[in-house]
Design an enzyme around this catalytic site. Structure first.
Site, PDB file in Angstrom:
ATOM      1  CB  CYS A 103      -0.999  -0.031   1.147  1.00  0.00           C
ATOM      2  SG  CYS A 103      -2.361   1.120   0.863  1.00  0.00           S
TER       3      CYS A 103
ATOM      4  CG  HIS B 253      -3.166  -3.014   4.395  1.00  0.00           C
ATOM      5  ND1 HIS B 253      -1.971  -2.495   4.822  1.00  0.00           N
ATOM      6  CD2 HIS B 253      -3.727  -2.044   3.631  1.00  0.00           C
ATOM      7  CE1 HIS B 253      -1.831  -1.272   4.335  1.00  0.00           C
ATOM      8  NE2 HIS B 253      -2.863  -0.978   3.612  1.00  0.00           N
TER       9      HIS B 253
END
Ligand code: GLN
Length: 247
Positions: A96, A195
């Site tokens: 990310c 995630h």
């Protein structure tokens, strides 16, 4: 066989760690230990030295724009070393906010441009605070299997021609919510928006990283399979929940 050893460098673990990204290190450690491999972890914070030649795997987690601005100059100064590490087939996992910073550049939510490490040939752009964020569960097709995880990002990433995506989005936004692509891969470097943490729930992908690192350091191709009952269940439950949420 003598006990083998791998070294993992985690970049900015105090600043870049969101939604359980730390779990990626723990999953690698547990899976390595089960194969009689000691995984040593070096935490590299801003200003710390780093020895690429002794490193097998580089990990960086997510962070909001504020955190990305904090680490950007230090990370950019390591661009050459990180690109050389990539070209020497070092294993990299960037998640990310870390993934965005491993591209060429990231235009953040204030419109400022952060220059990235250039490990991936891609640019990321935050369309501004009023635009919908990409939030939710993700399912993506990867090598005849699925990757599952959770995403929460405002920035959108665009791969330049010739950059290979990691996976194809089935549920969720992935790189930008438009082209159906998720993540990036070049050599043994992987970037992703997932995630969750990613590796505990995606044991095949975790093993891929370990196997690439063991192959590079020790010329070893095969990993002894693990039973993975809990991991497979976690993967299946996340998959189920994400697909059900789609209807
Ligand atoms: N700051 C980035 C964004 O919102 C990444 C956030 C994250 O790492 N979850 O686009």
């Amino acid at each position: 066989m003598a006990r083998r050893r791998l070294r993992v460098a985690v970049l900015y673990p105090r600043v870049m760690n969101l939604y359980g990204d730390r779990g990626n290190v723990m999953a690698l450690q547990a899976r390595a230990a089960a194969r009689d491999v000691d995984l040593e972890v070096d935490s590299i914070e801003i200003g710390d030295g780093w020895a690429p030649d002794e490193t097998d795997i580089v990990l960086i987690g997510g962070g909001q724009d504020r955190e990305q601005r904090r680490v950007q100059a230090d990370l950019h100064a390591r661009s050459r070393a990180l690109q050389d590490f990539r070209d020497a087939d070092g294993v990299i996992l960037a998640v990310c906010g870390g993934y965005q910073l491993f591209g060429r550049s990231y235009r953040d939510n204030h419109g400022g441009v952060l220059r990235g490490a250039g490990v991936f040939d891609m640019v990321s752009i935050h369309p501004g605070p009023r635009i919908q964020r990409c939030v939710g569960n993700v399912v993506a097709l990867w090598e005849g299997d699925t990757l599952v995880g959770f995403e929460n990002h405002g920035g959108r990433s665009y791969l330049n021609e010739g950059t290979i995506p990691l996976a194809e989005v089935v549920v969720g936004f992935g790189n930008n919510g438009g082209d159906g692509l998720e993540g990036a891969r070049i050599r043994n470097a992987f970037g992703t928006y997932l995630h969750g943490a990613l590796l505990p729930k995606n044991p095949r992908f975790a093993d891929r990283l370990l196997q690439l690192a063991l192959q590079r350091r020790y010329g070893e191709n095969e990993l002894v399979p693990l039973s993975d009952a809990a991991e497979i269940r976690a993967h299946a439950e996340t998959l189920h929940r994400s697909l059900r949420g789609r209807r």
